[in-house]
Write a protein that holds these residues in place. Structure first.
Motif, mmCIF file in Angstrom:
data_model
loop_
_atom_site.group_PDB
_atom_site.id
_atom_site.type_symbol
_atom_site.label_atom_id
_atom_site.label_comp_id
_atom_site.label_asym_id
_atom_site.label_seq_id
_atom_site.Cartn_x
_atom_site.Cartn_y
_atom_site.Cartn_z
ATOM 1 N N GLU A 96 1.592 20.478 -57.281
ATOM 2 C CA GLU A 96 0.266 20.232 -57.841
ATOM 3 C C GLU A 96 0.314 19.406 -59.131
ATOM 4 O O GLU A 96 -0.685 18.851 -59.552
ATOM 5 C CB GLU A 96 -0.419 21.568 -58.133
ATOM 6 N N LEU A 97 1.474 19.383 -59.778
ATOM 7 C CA LEU A 97 1.566 18.666 -61.041
ATOM 8 C C LEU A 97 1.995 17.221 -60.816
ATOM 9 O O LEU A 97 2.517 16.862 -59.762
ATOM 10 C CB LEU A 97 2.561 19.367 -61.978
ATOM 11 N N PHE A 108 8.580 22.339 -71.068
ATOM 12 C CA PHE A 108 7.396 23.167 -71.308
ATOM 13 C C PHE A 108 7.766 24.602 -71.637
ATOM 14 O O PHE A 108 7.185 25.221 -72.519
ATOM 15 C CB PHE A 108 6.473 23.155 -70.091
ATOM 16 N N ILE A 116 0.304 18.872 -76.046
ATOM 17 C CA ILE A 116 1.097 17.938 -75.274
ATOM 18 C C ILE A 116 0.334 16.643 -75.155
ATOM 19 O O ILE A 116 -0.841 16.640 -74.765
ATOM 20 C CB ILE A 116 1.388 18.519 -73.883
ATOM 21 N N LEU B 130 -12.940 23.630 -40.795
ATOM 22 C CA LEU B 130 -12.994 22.976 -42.107
ATOM 23 C C LEU B 130 -11.760 23.280 -42.960
ATOM 24 O O LEU B 130 -11.481 22.577 -43.915
ATOM 25 C CB LEU B 130 -14.248 23.411 -42.874
ATOM 26 N N GLY B 131 -11.060 24.340 -42.612
ATOM 27 C CA GLY B 131 -9.841 24.633 -43.355
ATOM 28 C C GLY B 131 -10.073 25.325 -44.690
ATOM 29 O O GLY B 131 -9.219 25.306 -45.563
ATOM 30 N N ILE B 132 -11.231 25.943 -44.868
ATOM 31 C CA ILE B 132 -11.477 26.713 -46.091
ATOM 32 C C ILE B 132 -10.711 28.031 -45.991
ATOM 33 O O ILE B 132 -10.754 28.673 -44.957
ATOM 34 C CB ILE B 132 -12.991 26.989 -46.255
ATOM 35 N N ARG D 214 0.596 24.097 -69.328
ATOM 36 C CA ARG D 214 1.511 23.590 -68.300
ATOM 37 C C ARG D 214 2.299 24.728 -67.683
ATOM 38 O O ARG D 214 2.534 24.779 -66.489
ATOM 39 C CB ARG D 214 2.502 22.590 -68.894
ATOM 40 N N TYR D 217 0.038 26.552 -65.200
ATOM 41 C CA TYR D 217 -0.161 25.810 -63.950
ATOM 42 C C TYR D 217 1.124 25.750 -63.134
ATOM 43 O O TYR D 217 1.120 25.841 -61.908
ATOM 44 C CB TYR D 217 -0.646 24.382 -64.235
ATOM 45 N N PHE D 279 -14.789 28.680 -57.987
ATOM 46 C CA PHE D 279 -14.476 27.891 -56.797
ATOM 47 C C PHE D 279 -15.328 26.641 -56.687
ATOM 48 O O PHE D 279 -14.854 25.611 -56.219
ATOM 49 C CB PHE D 279 -14.553 28.746 -55.538
ATOM 50 N N ALA D 287 -10.459 17.879 -59.193
ATOM 51 C CA ALA D 287 -9.355 18.668 -59.715
ATOM 52 C C ALA D 287 -8.608 19.355 -58.578
ATOM 53 O O ALA D 287 -7.387 19.329 -58.517
ATOM 54 C CB ALA D 287 -9.862 19.704 -60.713
ATOM 55 N N LYS D 289 -8.152 22.289 -58.192
ATOM 56 C CA LYS D 289 -7.496 23.514 -58.642
ATOM 57 C C LYS D 289 -8.365 24.149 -59.719
ATOM 58 O O LYS D 289 -9.277 23.513 -60.245
ATOM 59 C CB LYS D 289 -6.104 23.198 -59.173
ATOM 60 N N LEU D 331 -16.624 24.096 -51.351
ATOM 61 C CA LEU D 331 -15.346 24.413 -50.726
ATOM 62 C C LEU D 331 -15.009 23.416 -49.631
ATOM 63 O O LEU D 331 -13.870 22.975 -49.490
ATOM 64 C CB LEU D 331 -15.395 25.820 -50.133
ATOM 65 N N ALA D 332 -16.029 23.060 -48.857
ATOM 66 C CA ALA D 332 -15.789 22.142 -47.754
ATOM 67 C C ALA D 332 -15.269 20.821 -48.301
ATOM 68 O O ALA D 332 -14.280 20.277 -47.801
ATOM 69 C CB ALA D 332 -17.067 21.930 -46.947
ATOM 70 N N TYR D 335 -11.629 21.351 -49.507
ATOM 71 C CA TYR D 335 -10.589 21.629 -48.525
ATOM 72 C C TYR D 335 -10.523 20.610 -47.397
ATOM 73 O O TYR D 335 -9.449 20.356 -46.858
ATOM 74 C CB TYR D 335 -10.713 23.052 -47.985
ATOM 75 N N VAL D 336 -11.653 20.022 -47.042
ATOM 76 C CA VAL D 336 -11.576 18.962 -46.036
ATOM 77 C C VAL D 336 -10.764 17.812 -46.600
ATOM 78 O O VAL D 336 -9.927 17.220 -45.930
ATOM 79 C CB VAL D 336 -12.980 18.499 -45.609
ATOM 80 N N LYS D 339 -7.172 18.754 -46.564
ATOM 81 C CA LYS D 339 -6.636 18.716 -45.205
ATOM 82 C C LYS D 339 -6.343 17.283 -44.785
ATOM 83 O O LYS D 339 -5.304 16.989 -44.221
ATOM 84 C CB LYS D 339 -7.634 19.349 -44.241
ATOM 85 N N LYS D 341 -5.646 14.917 -46.682
ATOM 86 C CA LYS D 341 -4.558 14.374 -47.465
ATOM 87 C C LYS D 341 -3.202 14.865 -46.970
ATOM 88 O O LYS D 341 -2.249 14.102 -46.886
ATOM 89 C CB LYS D 341 -4.757 14.826 -48.916
#
Ligand SMILES: Nc1ncnc2c1ncn2[C@@H]1O[C@H](COP(=O)(O)OP(=O)(O)OP(=O)(O)O)[C@@H](O)[C@H]1O
Ligand SMILES: Nc1ncnc2c1ncn2[C@@H]1O[C@H](COP(=O)(O)OP(=O)(O)OP(=O)(O)O)[C@@H](O)[C@H]1O
Ligand SMILES: [Mg+2]
Ligand SMILES: [Mg+2]
Lengths: 518, 345, 340, 345
Positions: A96-97, A108, A116, B130-132, D214, D217, D279, D287, D289, D331-332, D335-336, D339, D341
C-alpha cells in the motif's frame, strides 16, 4: 591477526521438535562476498534470520569484529549495520505504500525525526535507485504496482540506504533476468570496494562462482565445507551439498508415446499470453520452461479454465473445449497441480481424506450424504500409492511436510480419471527425496497413457523428466527442443530472450554438468 | 519464494499445561454449561424444571434461527451483518400481509421467504460481483433494509385491526393458525422449539454430512483452492447468503407469530446476539469453526444464563457483562488453542 | 408506504386547505416536529395527531428524527431554526440538551411547544402528561381489585423523566398501603423491550409458580405491560392481573382480548397530545399568550367498559369518556381557522 | 505464500472506461458532495447559510471523533466495534464525576480519558496477547463495556441534582465551564467544531506526515514487513487501540457537554455511523485506505445529506436507505477500482 568482520559459531536453532540448525558456523571478512549454498531446507535462511535478529539462536555465538553480540530484534541487527534482502519478497514489501516509503522503510521504526518530508523521502529514494541503475522506477507509485523484479530491486535499495557493514542477499536473483542480475553484481562489486561484507545465497551455481570469493555449503542445518571460489570446481561443491555425486538416474523412460491428445492453437489471454500453439500426446511429458515471470503459470491456468481467453482453441482427445471455469476443465479430463500448493491446491486446515476426496465429491456421496468410510478408504489408498508419510488419514495437512503436502496435491486428482495433468512447479520447496518420488509419480502417470505438461523454471529438472521441452519467454513459446537437443545453456539463452545464432559457438555443451542448480 | 512451512511444535498434547488447554478446548464449553446449570439449580428450585427449560428453549428459538443463517455465511468465510434488518423487514411484511391484505396463510409464509432470498441475493451481488468485502457490503445492506422496512410501515408497528393512515381500519387479523406457529404446543413442546430443533438438525446434517456442507466448508477454508478443485465459489457464496437471508426471514415470521404483531425494528438487537451465539459455538467440542450444533449450544448458553440470572434477581443492566464475558471466554479458549496448535514460534 | 386503500390523500396537507393558503393569515405555516424517539405505534399515532391538526389548519409538518440520540436531537433543533420554520414542536428530550436551542428559537421569535421535554424557557408552552395521576389511577384500581392485600411485581426502568415521576407516585402509594407488597421488580428499556420483558417475566413466573404468589403486575410503561401480558397468557396463569400506563392503539387490542390479564391502563390519547400541541403552537403563532404549563388530563381505560367487538382508539371515545375528544388548546380563532 | 499481485495490464488509464473509473475513484466522492450541496441550495435558501453549515459541522463533531478512533484501528488493519460502548461509559462517568462527586474540571476531563486508555488496553490484550481476531474481541468488549456503564449508573441517566438511590439528591451540577465545551462559541464557530477540526488536522498530520504515521500504515499494510524493519507490531497495535479508546472517550465527554447530562447508551447508535464515515472516507481522493481527512469528509457527507433531506421533507424513516446507499456507492467505487487494478487474469 585482525578479527574477521563476522563470526558465527556452533549455532543451534530448533522450532518445536524440528531442528533447523545444529552446529552451524559462518564467517565473513570485510569487502568479501561469501556465498552460502545448500539444498532446500538446509537452514540457510534460518541462519541468516538469526544474523538479522528475526530469530534468536538457542545456542552459539555471534561476534562482530571480535566482540560478542546478542541480537534480539531486527532493529538491533540494523543498529549493528546488518541489513538483509529477504528471500520472500512479499513478506518485506508494504504494497500500500509508495516505492520511496518502501525503500526508506527501516528509517521509520528507529528514526529520530518526527515529521517526514515527502521531498526528502523521494530524493533519498531516487539517489539509491540511481546507484542501482534502476532510476526508471518511479518513486511515487505504490509498491503494489511493481513487477516482482522491481520489488526485489526495492528491497536491495532498502539495504543500500544505510551505511551497512554486512548485507545479506537471500536468493536475490531468483526473480531477476540475466541483465538485471548483471546490474546487481556490479552493485555488489561496488559494495565490496567500500569494504562491505556481503553474504550471497543462490541456487544458481554459475553466478555463485562469478560473484563469490568463498563458498560455504550447509546441509541439514550443519556446516559442511567452505571452499575458495577461485579454486573449487562446481562438481566438488555439488557433491558436498548432496553428500553424493549427482546421479542422473532419473533419465530413464520406458513408456510409449501415443496419439496426439492435447492440441492448443493460437492461444492468447487478456494478460501475458500471446498466440501460443503446442500439443501433447498420450503418454508424453512435455516440459514448459522459462524464467520466473515468463507466463508459465498463466498458461497452466488458461488451460485449466481459470482465465479468460481472447483467442485460440484447446482440443483434448479430439473434442474442442470451451473452458469458462475450472469445473469445465475438470469435467473435460484436465487436472492441475498448482504452483502455490498451500494457497491454491490444498486445504491445509482440513484432513488428508477431506482433501483427497474433494475434486470428485460425487463419488464419495452417491446419495447426497457423505460416505465417510469410502472417503477414508480412498485416502488410505492414496497414502499407500504415493508413499505419503503420515500416520492417519484425519490429520490436518498443516502437520505434513512440504513434500508430503505436494503429494497430496497430486493425489487428490487420483479419484478422477483425467486425461491431461498439468504440473506447475511441482518440486518447488520440496526436498530432494520427495522430489524423486514426485518424478516417479509423473512417470507412472505418463506410462499409463496420460498426457503431462510440466511447467518449471528449474531447467535441469525439466530436462530430466520431459520428453520434449518448450521454452517460454514473455508469454510466448520461443523454442522447442527434443530431449536430446536440450541443454541448460541453450534453454537459458532462449528463456532470457536471446537467440542462438550469435552465441552458439561460445556455449560449450560439455559444460552442462557444471551448471547444476539444486 | 516457497512458503515457509511450519510444523506444529507438538502434535499430541504432552505437557500437563498443553493437555489442560486441549481439554478446555474440547470440553470447556460443555463443562461450563454443566456448572452453570448445576449452580442455578442449587439456587432455585424453579430453575431445573421441564417448564422452565421448555421456556428457555422457546425464548432462544428466534435468535437461534438468525444465528443459523449467520453460521452459513461464516462457514464460507463471509459475514452477514444485515440479518437483523432482514428479520425486521420479514416481521412487518408477514404481519402486514395478514393485517393489511388478508392474504391466505401459504402466501403469508412464502412472500417473506422471498424477501429473504432477495436480500441474500443483493448481498452476494455486492460481495461477489462488485467485490466489496463482506462486512462492509452487509453493513450497508443493514442500513438499507432497515430503512426499507420502516418506510414500508411508515414507522408503525403492525397489529390487528390497526387504523390505516388513509382512514378506516385494516381488514385483517393474524390468524389463529399463524399464531400457533409462535405460541402453540405440540407433543409437549412449544412449536417454536420444534421448528428450531428441526432446523438445527437439518443444518447440522447438511453442513456435516452432505456434499454441499463439504463444499461450503472447503470454500470457506480456501476459496482459491476450491476454485481450482472445480467449485464455483461465486455460486457457493451466493447460496450461503441466500440461506442466511431465508433464515433471517424465518426468524422474522417466527417473531411475528410469537409476539402476535409486526413490531418495527425487531431484528436489530438480535443481530449481535446471533453473532455472539455463533462464536460461542466455535468452542463446542473443539470444532474451532462455525457449526450448527455449536450455534445452538451458544444460543442455549446465553439463554440459560439470562434465565438463571433473572431468577437470581441480577439487575438487567449487568446481563451484558455476563454475555460479553462468556463470549470472551469462549473465544479465548478457541483462539489460544489455535495459536498453540498452529504457532509460529 | 405500502398500506392499502390510498384513496384519501397521504399527507396532512389536504387539497382543501391548500386552496385557501393565501387568504387566511394563519394558513400555510411550516411546523417542525423534533422527536427523540420516533418508532413504534405510540409515536406514529402522535405524529398522526400532529399532522392531522396541522393539516386542518392548513399547515405542513416536517418530522426530524433523532433515533434516541439527544445530541442529534439538539442538532435537529438547530437545523429547524436555521431552516426558518414557523413553529417548532418538541417531543421528549431533556432540558439540558434543548434549552440552548429553544432560547435561540425564542429569540428569533419562533414559537416553541414542548411535550415531556422539561424545557423551561420563558414563552415556551410545556405539555406534560399527568404521570403521577396515571400511576395513582392504576394503582388505586389495583388496590381496589385485590382488596388491599396484594403481592405485586413492578416493571419499571430508571432514566426517563416520566418514569421517575411515576416512581414517585408508586413509592408514596406503597407507603400508604402496607397491605400491598412488592415481591420483585425488574425492567429494562432495551431495543426490544416487549420481547425481553416477556422472557424475563417468564423466568419470574417460574420462580413464583403457585397461584397467589403474584397477585398483580404493575407496569410503568405499556411496552412492559405487553411483554408481561404475553408471558402470563402463554403460561396460562389466570390469577395474575396486569395494570399498565400509556396505552396505544396496539395495546387496546390486547386489552380487549378475551380473558386478557390486562385489566386497566391509564393514558392520554397519543393523537390528542399531537393535536393539542399543534393548537398551542398556533395560538403562539397567532400572537396569543397561553399558559406555559399544560397538564394533559389522563384517561382511565377500564377493560370492563370496552365492548366485545374489536375497536380502535379512534372509536374508543364512544366507550371511554374523555378519550380522543380533548378540546384542550382550542381558541375561537383556531376553531374559525379550522372551520373554513 | 506471497500475495498474487499482478500488474494492471494498463498503468495509465487508456480506454475511456478505465479513465472514467479512475476519475470516479479520485474525484467521485468530492464531485458527489458538490452536486449534493448545489442541489440542496437550489431547493432551500436556508441551506447554504453560514449558520446552517456551522450547525451541520457541530452535529457531526461527535461522530467524527469516534470515527477518527476507528480510523486509527483500521490503519493498523484492526477493527474496533467497542468504541460506541466506550463512548457511553465515558459519557456517564464524565457526568457522574460532576453530579455525584462534584470533582474539579481537570479531573472530570482526565478520568474518562483514562477509561478510554483502559478499554483500548483490554482490547489489545485480547487481540495481541490472546490472539482473538479484532472483530470478535472488540465485539465482546462492546457487550462488556455496555454492561459496565449501565451497572455503573444502575440504569439511570445522570443529570443535575438527580435523586440518588440511597436517598437525597446528588450534590453536583455540570459546570458552566464544562458545558461551554459542548455548547459554547469561539471566534464565530461552535467549540465542538474547533475541537473536531483540530483533532482531524492533528490526526491527519500524524498519519500522513510523521514517522509514527508511517509506522502505523506500515503495520497495517504488512505486519511481517514491519516486524522485519524493526517495528514492534504488538506495541503499535496496542497504541492504535488505545488511541481509539481515547477518541471514544473524548467523544463521550463532548456528548455530555453538548447534551448537558450523562445519557445512558449514548454511543451505541453512533458506532455504526462512525464506521460508515470511515469507509466513505476510503473513497476520497483515491486514498483507498483509511485516512483522517477522508473520515472527516465521510462524516460531513452523511451529515450534509441528512440535513438536506430533512429540508426536502423526505420521510424520516427513509434516511437509512440513503445512508446505506451512499455507503454502497462509496464502497463500490473503491472496490471496483481496486478489482480492476489488481484484476486476476
Ligand atoms: N518458523 C519456522 N517454524 C518451523 N520450522 C521452520 C521455520 N523456519 C524454518 N523452518 C524449518 O527449518 C528448516 C530450514 O529452513 P530454511 O528456510 O532455513 O532453509 P533454506 O536453506 O533457506 O531453504 P531454501 O533453499 O528452500 O530457501 C526447514 O526444515 C524448515 O521447514
Ligand atoms: N509484481 C509481482 N509481485 C510479487 N510477486 C509476483 C509479481 N509478479 C509475479 N509474481 C509472482 O512471481 C511468480 C511468477 O509469476 P508468473 O506467474 O507471472 O510467471 P511464471 O512463468 O509462472 O513464473 P514461475 O516460474 O514462478 O512459475 C508467481 O508466483 C507470482 O505470484
Ligand atoms: Mg531460504
Ligand atoms: Mg509460475
Amino acid at each position: 591477526m585482525e578479527h574477521p568482520l563476522l563470526e558465527m559459531t556452533a549455532i543451534r536453532k530448533s522450532f518445536g521438535n524440528v531442528t533447523a540448525l545444529e552446529q552451524a558456523q559462518f564467517s565473513l571478512e570485510k569487502g568479501e562476498v561469501h556465498a552460502l549454498l545448500g539444498v532446500n531446507g538446509a537452514g540457510k535462511s534460518t541462519l541468516m534470520k538469526i544474523l538479522s535478529g528475526v530469530y534468536s539462536q538457542d545456542e552459539g555465538d555471534i561476534k562482530l569484529n571480535g566482540s560478542p553480540l546478542q541480537l534480539r530484534s531486527p532493529k538491533e541487527a540494523k543498529e549493528q549495520g546488518i541489513y538483509t534482502v529477504y528471500q520472500e519478497v512479499d513478506t518485506a514489501i508494504v504494497a500500500e505504500l509508495s516505492v520511496a516509503e518502501n525503500i526508506l522503510l527501516d528509517t521509520f521504526a528507529g528514526g529520530s525525526s518526527f515529521f517526514i518530508s515527502q521531498k526528502k523521502l523521494y530524493d533519498d529514494a531516487r539517489r539509491v535507485l540511481k546507484e542501482l541503475q534502476s532510476d526508471n522506477i518511479a518513486v511515487g507509485q505504490k509498491a503494489a504496482d511493481l513487477t516482482l523484479a522491481e520489488k526485489q530491486l526495492v528491497l536491495i535499495a532498502r539495504a543500500l540506504v544505510h551505511s551497512a557493514k554486512i548485507i545479506i542477499f537471500d536468493e536475490p536473483t531468483a526473480p531477476l533476468s540475466l541483465h538485471e542480475s548483471a546490474k546487481l553484481f556490479s552493485v555488489i562489486e561496488g559494495l565490496k570496494a567500500q569494504g562491505v561484507g556481503c553474504i550471497f545465497i543462490s541456487h544458481r551455481l554459475p553466478e555463485v562462482f562469478e560473484i563469490g570469493d568463498r563458498i560455504t555449503v550447509m546441509a541439514e542445518g550443519k556446516w559442511v565445507q567452505t571452499f575458495d571460489a577461485k579454486a573449487a570446481s562446481q562438481e566438488e561443491v555439488v557433491e558436498s551439498m548432496l553428500g553424493a555425486k549427482l546421479s542422473n538416474e532419473l533419465v530413464h523412460r520406458d513408456h510409449e508415446i501415443g496419439a496426439p491428445q492435447l492440441i492448443v492453437e493460437g492461444l492468447s489471454d487478456e494478460g501475458k499470453l500471446k498466440h501460443l500453439s503446442f500439443g501433447a500426446a498420450a503418454g508424453e511429458i512435455v516440459g514448459v520452461v522459462g524464467l520466473v515471470g515468463a507466463g508459465k503459470t498463466e498458461l497452466a491456468k488458461a488451460l485449466f479454465g481459470e482465465s479468460k481467453l481472447t483467442s485460440g482453441t484447446i482440443t483434448l482427445g479430439g473434442r474442442a473445449l470451451k473452458l469458462k471455469h475450472p469445473s469445465d476443465a475438470i469435467k473435460a479430463g484436465i487436472a492441475l497441480v498448482p504452483e502455490e500448493r498451500r494457497k491454491e491446491g490444498l486445504f491445509v486446515q482440513e484432513s488428508l481424506s477431506a482433501n483427497a476426496s474433494f475434486p470428485n465429491l460425487r463419488r464419495f456421496s452417491p446419495k447426497f450424504f457423505m460416505d465417510k468410510r469410502a472417503e477414508r478408504a480412498f485416502a488410505k489408498d492414496i497414502i499407500g500409492r504415493l508413499q505419503i508419510k503420515t500416520d492417519n488419514t484425519e490429520t490436518p495437512l498443516i502437520h505434513l511436510s512440504g513434500g508430503n503436502q505436494q503429494k497430496v496435491a497430486i493425489g487428490k486428482w487420483m479419484s478422477l480419471d483425467s486425461k491431461l495433468y498439468l504440473f506447475d512447479e511441482p518440486t518447488k520447496g520440496v526436498d530432494i527425496g520427495a522430489k524423486v518420488d514426485i518424478f516417479k509419480l509423473i512417470r507412472q502417470l505418463a506410462s499409463s497413457g496420460k498426457s503431462c505438461v510440466y511447467f518449471s523454471s528449474e531447467i535441469h529438472e525439466a530436462i530430466g523428466i520431459s520428453d520434449r521441452i518448450l521454452v517460454m519467454y514473455n508469454g510466448q513459446i520461443v523454442k522447442e527442443f527434443s530431449r536430446q537437443e536440450a541443454t541448460q545453456e541453450r534453454i537459458l539463452l532462449y528463456a532470457s530472450g536471446g537467440k542462438e545464432e550469435r552465441s552458439e559457438n561460445r556455449q560449450q555443451p560439455e559444460r552442462k554438468s557444471h551448471t547444476v542448480s539444486v | 519464494m516457497q512458503a515457509v512451512e511450519k510444523k506444529s511444535a507438538v502434535k499430541t498434547g504432552s505437557s500437563p499445561k498443553e493437555k489442560a488447554i486441549q481439554f478446555l478446548f474440547k470440553y470447556g464449553a460443555i463443562a461450563l454449561l454443566a456448572i452453570i446449570i448445576f449452580y442455578f439449580s442449587t439456587v432455585s428450585d424453579a430453575f431445573l424444571t421441564y417448564g422452565n427449560f421448555s421456556d428457555i428453549m422457546r425464548s432462544i428459538s428466534i435468535v437461534t434461527l438468525l444465528a443459523l443463517g449467520v453460521t452459513f455465511t461464516l462457514v464460507v468465510d463471509g459475514f452477514d451483518l444485515s440479518v437483523g434488518s432482514t428479520m425486521s423487514l420479514s416481521t412487518v411484511v408477514t404481519a402486514s400481509l395478514m393485517v393489511w391484505y388478508d392474504m391466505p396463510l401459504w402466501l403469508v409464509l412464502l412472500l417473506p421467504l422471498l424477501i429473504g432470498v432477495l436480500a441474500g441475493a443483493v448481498n452476494s451481488f455486492l460481495i461477489v460481483v462488485l467485490g466489496i468485502p463482506d462486512l462492509l457490503a452487509t453493513l450497508s445492506m443493514m442500513y438499507i433494509v432497515a430503512g426499507l422496512h420502516r418506510t414500508y410501515t411508515e414507522g408503525y408497528s403492525i397489529y390487528n385491526n390497526m387504523p390505516l393512515t388513509s382512514g378506516g381500519t385494516a381488514p385483517g387479523q393474524l390468524s389463529e393458525a399463524f399464531l400457533w406457529i409462535g405460541q402453540g404446543q405440540m407433543l409437549g413442546l412449544p412449536v417454536p422449539v420444534w421448528i428450531m430443533v428441526i432446523l438445527v438438525l437439518v443444518s447440522y446434517l447438511i453442513l456435516n454430512h452432505t456434499r454441499w456442507g463439504r463444499v461450503l466448508y472447503m470454500t470457506g477454508g480456501n476459496a482459491e483452492a476450491a476454485t481450482l478443485s472445480g467449485v464455483n465459489v461465486k455460486k457457493v457464496k451466493f447460496t450461503a447468503y441466500v440461506v442466511s437471508g431465508i433464515f433471517a426471514s424465518m426468524a422474522g415470521i417466527l417473531f411475528t407469530a410469537r409476539v402476535g404483531s409486526g413490531q418495527i425494528d425487531a431484528g436489530a438487537p438480535l443481530m449481535m446476539e446471533a453473532v455472539a451465539a455463533v462464536f460461542v459455538g466455535y468452542s463446542v467440542l473443539g470444532a474451532g469453526k462455525p457449526n450448527a450444533l455449536g450455534t445452538f449450544f451458544g444460543a442455549a448458553v446465553i439463554g440459560i444464563l439470562l434465565n438463571g440470572l433473572t431468577i437470581l434477581n441480577l439487575p438487567y443492566y449487568a446481563f451484558d457483562i455476563i454475555k460479553g464475558g462468556v463470549l470472551v471466554a469462549a473465544l479465548a479458549v478457541t483462539y489460544v488453542y489455535a495459536k498453540k496448535k498452529f504457532s509460529k514460534s | 408506504a405500502c398500506q392499502p386503500k390510498g384513496e384519501v390523500s397521504e399527507e396532512g396537507t389536504s387539497d382543501a386547505t391548500k386552496a385557501e393558503a393565501s387568504d387566511h393569515p394563519l394558513a400555510g405555516k411550516k411546523v417542525a416536529l423534533i422527536m427523540q424517539i420516533n418508532l413504534g405505534t405510540f409515536s406514529a399515532q402522535y405524529i398522526e395527531g400532529v399532522k392531522e391538526q396541522a393539516g386542518k389548519f392548513g399547515g405542513s409538518v416536517t418530522v426530524f428524527t433523532s433515533e434516541g440520540d439527544l445530541a442529534k436531537m439538539a442538532s435537529n433543533l438547530d437545523a429547524a431554526i436555521n431552516q426558518g420554520f414557523d413553529a417548532i414542536l418538541i417531543d421528549h428530550g431533556t432540558k439540558e440538551a434543548l434549552n440552548q436551542g429553544v432560547e435561540k428559537a425564542v429569540e428569533q421569535g419562533i414559537p416553541v411547544v414542548a411535550f415531556d421535554a422539561g424545557v423551561d424557557v420563558e414563552g415556551v408552552v410545556s405539555l406534560e402528561q399527568g404521570d403521577q395521576k396515571m400511576a395513582e389511577m392504576t394503582l388505586e384500581r389495583l388496590a381496589e381489585d385485590s382488596g388491599g392485600e396484594a403481592n405485586i411485581v413492578k416493571i419499571w426502568v430508571a432514566g426517563f423523566a416520566p418514569m421517575e415521576r411515576r416512581q414517585v407516585a408508586y413509592e408514596k402509594f406503597l407507603a400508604d398501603n402496607p397491605g400491598i407488597k412488592e415481591i420483585t421488580a425488574f425492567g429494562g428499556a432495551t431495543k426490544n423491550t416487549a420481547l425481553d420483558t416477556q422472557a424475563q417475566m417468564e423466568a419470574i413466573l417460574k420462580q413464583y409458580p403457585n397461584e397467589g404468589d403474584i397477585t398483580a403486575v404493575w407496569a410503568a410503561w405499556d411496552e412492559f405491560a405487553k411483554g408481561a401480558v404475553r408471558a402470563i397468557e402463554q403460561a396460562g396463569r389466570t390469577d395474575i392481573k396486569v395494570y399498565g400506563i400509556d396505552m396505544s392503539d396496539e395495546d387496546l387490542q390486547m386489552i380487549q382480548k378475551e380473558n386478557s390479564p390486562w385489566v386497566a391502563s391509564a393514558a392520554v390519547d397519543p393523537m390528542d397530545i399531537g393535536r393539542i400541541q399543534v393548537r398551542y403552537a398556533y395560538q403562539l403563532i397567532n400572537g396569543e399568550t397561553p399558559e406555559e404549563k399544560v397538564v394533559l388530563e389522563p384517561v382511565f381505560v377500564d377493560a370492563e367498559k370496552l365492548p366485545s367487538e374489536a375497536i380502535t382508539t379512534n372509536e374508543l371515545s364512544e366507550y371511554i369518556e374523555g378519550w380522543g375528544a380533548s378540546e384542550q388548546g382550542y381558541t375561537d380563532d383556531l376553531k374559525e381557522l379550522e372551520g373554513k
